[in-house]
Design a protein around this motif. Structure first.
Motif, PDB file in Angstrom:
ATOM      1  N   GLN A 497    -148.767   8.966  73.667  1.00 26.21           N
ATOM      2  CA  GLN A 497    -147.744   8.761  74.845  1.00 26.21           C
ATOM      3  C   GLN A 497    -146.675   7.873  74.380  1.00 26.21           C
ATOM      4  O   GLN A 497    -145.555   8.037  74.721  1.00 26.21           O
ATOM      5  N   ASN A 498    -146.896   6.982  73.463  1.00 24.32           N
ATOM      6  CA  ASN A 498    -146.004   6.031  72.980  1.00 24.32           C
ATOM      7  C   ASN A 498    -145.256   6.230  71.459  1.00 24.32           C
ATOM      8  O   ASN A 498    -144.556   5.409  71.153  1.00 24.32           O
ATOM      9  N   THR A 499    -145.899   7.513  70.931  1.00 23.24           N
ATOM     10  CA  THR A 499    -145.224   7.896  69.689  1.00 23.24           C
ATOM     11  C   THR A 499    -144.031   8.779  69.920  1.00 23.24           C
ATOM     12  O   THR A 499    -144.156   9.864  70.735  1.00 23.24           O
ATOM     13  N   ASN A 500    -143.004   8.492  69.421  1.00 25.15           N
ATOM     14  CA  ASN A 500    -141.676   9.178  69.156  1.00 25.15           C
ATOM     15  C   ASN A 500    -141.593  10.116  67.895  1.00 25.15           C
ATOM     16  O   ASN A 500    -141.187   9.600  66.878  1.00 25.15           O
ATOM     17  N   PHE A 501    -141.887  11.243  68.039  1.00 22.95           N
ATOM     18  CA  PHE A 501    -142.368  12.392  66.937  1.00 22.95           C
ATOM     19  C   PHE A 501    -140.823  12.431  66.436  1.00 22.95           C
ATOM     20  O   PHE A 501    -140.480  13.065  65.314  1.00 22.95           O
ATOM     21  N   THR A 502    -139.801  12.653  67.295  1.00 17.86           N
ATOM     22  CA  THR A 502    -138.314  13.115  67.093  1.00 17.86           C
ATOM     23  C   THR A 502    -137.496  12.003  66.239  1.00 17.86           C
ATOM     24  O   THR A 502    -136.427  12.047  65.995  1.00 17.86           O
ATOM     25  N   LYS A 503    -138.159  10.701  66.095  1.00 14.01           N
ATOM     26  CA  LYS A 503    -137.339   9.735  65.611  1.00 14.01           C
ATOM     27  C   LYS A 503    -136.881   9.992  64.410  1.00 14.01           C
ATOM     28  O   LYS A 503    -135.570   9.631  63.848  1.00 14.01           O
ATOM     29  N   HIS A 504    -137.684  10.629  63.522  1.00 13.30           N
ATOM     30  CA  HIS A 504    -137.174  10.841  61.974  1.00 13.30           C
ATOM     31  C   HIS A 504    -136.902  12.269  61.994  1.00 13.30           C
ATOM     32  O   HIS A 504    -137.089  12.835  60.790  1.00 13.30           O
ATOM     33  N   LYS A 505    -136.303  12.827  62.983  1.00 12.96           N
ATOM     34  CA  LYS A 505    -135.814  14.253  62.767  1.00 12.96           C
ATOM     35  C   LYS A 505    -134.952  14.715  61.610  1.00 12.96           C
ATOM     36  O   LYS A 505    -135.011  15.886  61.016  1.00 12.96           O
ATOM     37  N   LYS A 506    -134.041  13.872  61.398  1.00 16.38           N
ATOM     38  CA  LYS A 506    -132.936  14.228  60.462  1.00 16.38           C
ATOM     39  C   LYS A 506    -133.376  14.473  58.962  1.00 16.38           C
ATOM     40  O   LYS A 506    -133.191  15.397  58.276  1.00 16.38           O
ATOM     41  N   PRO A 507    -134.395  13.607  58.559  1.00 11.57           N
ATOM     42  CA  PRO A 507    -134.618  13.650  57.224  1.00 11.57           C
ATOM     43  C   PRO A 507    -135.754  14.852  57.211  1.00 11.57           C
ATOM     44  O   PRO A 507    -135.646  15.774  55.959  1.00 11.57           O
ATOM     45  N   PHE A 508    -136.549  15.365  58.109  1.00 12.27           N
ATOM     46  CA  PHE A 508    -137.217  16.472  58.283  1.00 12.27           C
ATOM     47  C   PHE A 508    -136.534  17.608  58.243  1.00 12.27           C
ATOM     48  O   PHE A 508    -136.772  18.685  57.442  1.00 12.27           O
ATOM     49  N   MET A 509    -135.375  17.682  59.101  1.00 13.17           N
ATOM     50  CA  MET A 509    -134.427  18.794  59.022  1.00 13.17           C
ATOM     51  C   MET A 509    -133.936  19.276  57.687  1.00 13.17           C
ATOM     52  O   MET A 509    -133.585  20.203  57.243  1.00 13.17           O
ATOM     53  N   ILE A 510    -133.434  18.035  56.921  1.00 17.65           N
ATOM     54  CA  ILE A 510    -132.679  18.170  55.499  1.00 17.65           C
ATOM     55  C   ILE A 510    -133.685  18.758  54.412  1.00 17.65           C
ATOM     56  O   ILE A 510    -133.306  19.441  53.832  1.00 17.65           O
ATOM     57  N   VAL A 511    -134.911  18.068  54.389  1.00 20.20           N
ATOM     58  CA  VAL A 511    -135.878  18.521  53.659  1.00 20.20           C
ATOM     59  C   VAL A 511    -136.231  19.874  53.779  1.00 20.20           C
ATOM     60  O   VAL A 511    -136.651  20.727  52.893  1.00 20.20           O
ATOM     61  N   GLY A 512    -136.574  20.376  55.313  1.00 22.28           N
ATOM     62  CA  GLY A 512    -136.774  21.585  55.461  1.00 22.28           C
ATOM     63  C   GLY A 512    -135.770  22.686  55.098  1.00 22.28           C
ATOM     64  O   GLY A 512    -135.878  23.770  54.651  1.00 22.28           O
ATOM     65  N   LEU A 513    -134.364  22.213  55.225  1.00 23.04           N
ATOM     66  CA  LEU A 513    -133.195  23.111  55.003  1.00 23.04           C
ATOM     67  C   LEU A 513    -133.317  23.444  53.455  1.00 23.04           C
ATOM     68  O   LEU A 513    -132.989  24.331  53.166  1.00 23.04           O
ATOM     69  N   ILE A 514    -133.417  22.446  52.809  1.00 22.89           N
ATOM     70  CA  ILE A 514    -133.196  22.415  51.410  1.00 22.89           C
ATOM     71  C   ILE A 514    -134.481  23.036  50.822  1.00 22.89           C
ATOM     72  O   ILE A 514    -134.284  24.240  50.053  1.00 22.89           O
ATOM     73  N   LEU A 515    -135.759  23.036  51.158  1.00 20.70           N
ATOM     74  CA  LEU A 515    -136.806  23.854  50.976  1.00 20.70           C
ATOM     75  C   LEU A 515    -136.568  25.486  51.479  1.00 20.70           C
ATOM     76  O   LEU A 515    -136.825  26.443  50.567  1.00 20.70           O
ATOM     77  N   PHE A 516    -136.161  25.722  52.680  1.00 16.59           N
ATOM     78  CA  PHE A 516    -135.615  27.208  53.121  1.00 16.59           C
ATOM     79  C   PHE A 516    -134.739  27.738  52.239  1.00 16.59           C
ATOM     80  O   PHE A 516    -135.073  28.928  51.946  1.00 16.59           O
ATOM     81  N   VAL A 517    -133.615  27.029  51.706  1.00 23.56           N
ATOM     82  CA  VAL A 517    -132.631  27.698  50.972  1.00 23.56           C
ATOM     83  C   VAL A 517    -133.265  27.947  49.491  1.00 23.56           C
ATOM     84  O   VAL A 517    -132.850  29.007  48.926  1.00 23.56           O
TER      85      VAL A 517
END
Length: 879
Positions: A497-517
């Motif tokens: 309940q006190n964990t913010n999973f979306t806090k580090h969304k940008k690095p995950f999005m960048i890594v995910g986009l690089i792997l996707f391409v």
């Protein structure tokens, strides 16, 4: 306490029913070469013109035609190998010997058809068949019937019909002249259909057992017979038809097995009738037994039993460990989840067996997916109950309210399972039909068991008097439950309940986009470079080298000992002048006889019998045919491996009819099943599943599911493409498992977000973008507990099958495990923000889904027409 005993009794009874009936039911399953011993059928090619030489690609050309014919026959797992330019080997598994004989004939079939009468009036091939239309199977009074389009204007065909009618009339006249009361024979007159018919040497009467000139050696050329009195398929007289006799016992009783076997025979006839002419003569030369590719799942001893295979061991370990994990999370409620999970999976298997669906790798993957969905449905239910407990409700009321809140997400998951099953049945190809069947059957079974069955079991558990307010019975800590009587408010909402999973969304999005391409680029690059094979096939595609020694006499000097002596005195010469004997190619101490096999066959042509003997040596490794070799028996004799034995046999005068050859093996259809159709089916399934979730949870969430499912699938494939791990394209069998699990995890978040938005609108009427972002972040945190448990279940099941299952299928579950890790990382950190980004765009553009709700008209209460005055209502007085 009686309700708790009933809860235990129902659970144990369900598990006992599965255990008692499993062996009997599973023995009726239909397996292929993956899980049952099979046979290797070897064919030899020759030119239709005796003076011409076979081209180099002759065997590849025939192998391609055989692959098409096997697909037409309905084979889902087989292998085809070419050996040189004149040998084709087909490996497959069938339940009955008769099926092997059918396939043997079908693959080598290149003969002419003949339609004729017992008096030898004959029409050949195109003289009676309408080749512009295909023959087909239909059913007449439950009898499988073969229908053959006919060229009714053909004079040859008309002559056959007229002769058959004359013979019928003659038989009827003979019958009527018999004395009354005397027993007479059947007067039916038949028109006979023969194949591989040689008009110059064969006659129809030689094929009929009741004929005076019956020839037993030619009898197998008779394919079908048609009763002249009911030969036509309809009144148009454009096709003839004959039903397959399925009452083989003659007792008048017809079982489902009789119909199934009759249909198999009818399809075999139709396959022959519709087959095209082969460019070369194809002769079946020998067969050998081939062990199951993965393992035998049925043991044949004093009686048939389910074998203690790695697949069964993996299943038992999965049940044990997952039950313990669930018990750690949900205590006594775990028994209900495990029981219904096993029940759903077993019912999916049972109905698949009932409908004769083939047991193969795709079915195992499908059963794993059914188990995952069913267990996660139970997890959703219990977590909803636990959430109500954290609000301060009693165990009884928490169960009642939790059951209502769990109903729709349980329906969602099982509908998604049925959708992907239906799509793969439609588009996935022959092998994936097994996956599709268990998904559809399992989805329906899971839906019923996890709504009606789970609600019943949980009612018994939570309504047990002894467990009143003992929340630990379902894994809830009493200190986290507020006391409403003391006006305590809810303070515990979940582990994260006190964990913010979306806090580090940008690095995950960048890594995910690089792997996707990178995954897309890598797949395209390697696919173009290697003719569509995007993975690294490793060394398995090189194949072995075989030595063939063929003789056509019974007293040839070329026998097993002779060939063994040749091998022991032969040396391979490498570029470094290193000499290696054949014995060095095998393990130390190996007897060469283990790699040498003798086959024989007999051929009768125009009354002349020829005996063929084949001695085949498997060199157990690929050897270049141009490699230099030396035969010490003839000092100084040196040549390429291709010519060494050929020249020696010819010069040694050991047998004038002996032939020697060196053949490299090539795996023709290494990619089974057709991965392109699996990818297509997966893409279509993504569209339909996202459409369903769009209707349930809104356009923004629906679009986000399309995006994330595609990204997760591509990255999962890309990990194996880019790392160049040695795997085959059959890895794609696990792709629908990854996609469905991804949708499962996204649905858990979408359901929690929708619930919280609805509660907030009721409470504060605030539907601002800021409030929706706040709710989204909370929804990710509060749904993380359910997502985590679901992830643990999937992760263990994948690792369990990876470790305990057959080695050949381990890569499938490693693939699924990689997909799970990618999915968990991206869904927990990025799915919510991406969904909100799409939501904001939709809100600015004012794009909404049409309101599908039907407005109901409120009827006014009818006025009472009466002469008496209406009763006045006064508060307090009327009471």
């Amino acid at each position: 306490m009686r309700r708790f005993i009933a809860y235990l009794a129902l659970s144990v009874l369900g598990l006992t029913a599965v255990g008692v009936t499993f062996n009997t039911a599973f023995l009726k399953s239909h397996t292929n070469i993956e899980y049952a011993d099979g046979k290797s059928l070897t064919f030899q090619l020759s030119s239709t013109d005796d003076d011409s030489v076979l081209p180099e690609d002759a065997s590849s050309e025939i192998a391609s035609i055989m692959e098409q014919r096997l697909n037409t026959y309905g084979e889902t797992r087989y292998d085809i190998y070419t050996q040189g330019n004149d040998i084709v080997e087909v490996v497959l598994s069938e339940e009955q010997t008769a099926y092997y004989e059918q396939i043997e004939t079908y693959l080598s079939f290149n003969g002419a058809f003949a339609l004729g009468t017992s008096s030898n009036t004959v029409a050949i091939g195109d003289e009676f068949m309408d080749t512009s239309r295909e023959s087909y199977v239909t059913f007449v009074n439950h009898y499988p019937t073969v229908v053959i389009p006919i060229n009714s204007e053909s004079e040859e065909f008309q002559a056959v019909i007229e002769e058959a009618e004359r013979l019928q009339e003659e038989a009827n006249n003979n019958t009527s002249s018999e004395e009354e009361g005397e027993t007479t024979e059947d007067t039916a007159t038949y028109v006979y259909l023969a194949y591989n018919f040689n008009e110059e040497t064969d006659t129809i009467s030689e094929l009929i057992s009741s004929s005076d000139d019956y020839d037993e050696d030619k009898a197998d050329k008779l394919l079908m017979q048609f009763d002249i009195s009911r030969i036509w398929s309809d009144d148009t007289h454009t096709a003839i038809a004959s039903s397959v006799n399925i009452d083989t016992d003659g007792d008048g009783s017809i079982t489902s097995n009789d119909v199934s076997n009759g249909t198999q025979i009818a399809n075999y006839y139709v396959n022959l009738l519709n087959s095209d002419e082969l460019p070369y003569n194809v002769t079946f030369i020998f067969e050998k037994t081939v062990p199951a590719y993965f393992e035998n799942i049925i043991s044949y001893g004093m009686r048939e039993t389910v074998a203690m295979s790695r697949t069964l061991i993996a299943t038992l370990f999965a049940i044990l460990i997952l039950s313990l994990l669930l018990a750690a999370f949900y205590r006594w409620a775990a028994l209900a989840i495990a029981t219904l999970g096993i029940g759903s999976t077993y019912l999916a298997l049972l109905f698949s067996i009932l409908f004769t669906v083939e047991f193969n790798t795709a079915m195992v993957v499908g059963l794993a997916l059914v188990a995952i969905v069913s267990v996660v449905c139970g997890v959703i239910y219990i977590n909803k109950v636990k959430e109500e407990c954290y609000r301060g409700r009693s165990l009884k009321k928490a169960n009642a309210e939790g059951a209502k809140r769990a109903l729709l997400p349980i329906v969602d998951l099982n509908v998604l399972l049925v959708i992907i099953g239906a799509i793969f049945y439609w588009l996935g190809g022959e092998m994936m039909i097994s996956f599709a069947a268990v998904c559809v059957f399992g989805g329906i079974a899971s839906l019923l068991l996890n709504t009606l069955g789970l609600k019943t079991l949980m009612w018994l558990l939570t309504n047990t008097t002894k467990f009143t307010n003992k929340y630990s019975v379902i894994g809830v800590k009493n200190e986290n439950v507020p006391n409403i009587l003391n006006e305590e408010k809810q303070s515990f909402y979940g582990t994260f309940q006190n964990t913010n999973f979306t806090k580090h969304k940008k690095p995950f999005m960048i890594v995910g986009l690089i792997l996707f391409v990178a995954s897309i680029a890598g797949s395209i690059t390697f696919g173009v470079l290697d003719n569509g094979t995007i993975f690294n096939p490793g060394t398995y595609s090189q194949g072995n080298t075989y030595l063939y020694f063929e003789t056509t006499t019974n007293n040839s000097s070329v026998n097993l000992s002779y060939v063994e002596n040749l091998l022991k005195n032969t040396q391979l010469v490498y570029e470094e002048n290193e000499e290696t004997t054949y014995e060095d190619l095998f393990e130390e101490g190996t007897n060469l006889n283990e790699y040498m096999t003798v086959y024989s066959r007999e051929e009768v042509i125009e009354g002349v019998t020829t005996n063929y003997t084949y001695i085949v040596v498997d060199l157990n490794r690929p050897i270049d045919g141009e490699q230099m070799a030396k035969l010490n028996l003839d000092d100084g004799y040196e040549d390429s491996l291709n010519n060494l034995y050929v020249d020696y046999i010819e010069n040694a005068n050991v047998d004038a009819n002996a032939v020697a050859s060196v053949k490299m093996t090539k795996h023709v259809n290494a990619q089974q099943p057709d991965y392109i159709w699996i990818v297509v089916a997966s893409a279509v399934a993504i569209g339909f599943m996202s459409l369903y979730l769009t209707l349930r949870y809104g356009l923004s969430k629906g679009l986000a599911t399309v995006l994330f499912s595609g990204v997760i699938g591509f990255i999962s494939v890309g990990v194996f493409v880019l790392t160049r791990v040695s795997v085959g394209l059959d890895l794609f069998i696990a792709l629908p498992l990854i996609i469905t699990v991804s949708y499962l995890l996204m649905t858990l978040f979408a359901n929690k977000d929708k619930e919280m938005v609805k509660d907030e609108l009721v409470r504060s009427k605030d539907n601002s973008v800021e409030k929706r972002v706040e709710i989204m972040n909370k929804a990710v945190s509060l749904s993380a507990s359910t997502i985590a448990v679901a992830g643990i279940v999937v992760a263990y099941l994948c690792l369990n099958n990876f470790g305990f299952g057959p080695l050949a299928t381990s890569n499938y579950y490693l693939f699924a495990f990689v997909g799970l890790i990618v999915g968990l990382a991206l869904i927990l950190t990025c799915f919510g923000p991406v969904y909100m980004f799409i939501y904001k765009i939709m809100r600015k553009l004012n794009i909404k889904l049409p309101n599908l709700k039907i407005k109901r008209k409120h009827k006014k209460a009818p006025k009472v027409k009466s002469s008496e005055p209406e009763e006045a209502i006064f508060i307090g007085i009327n009471d």
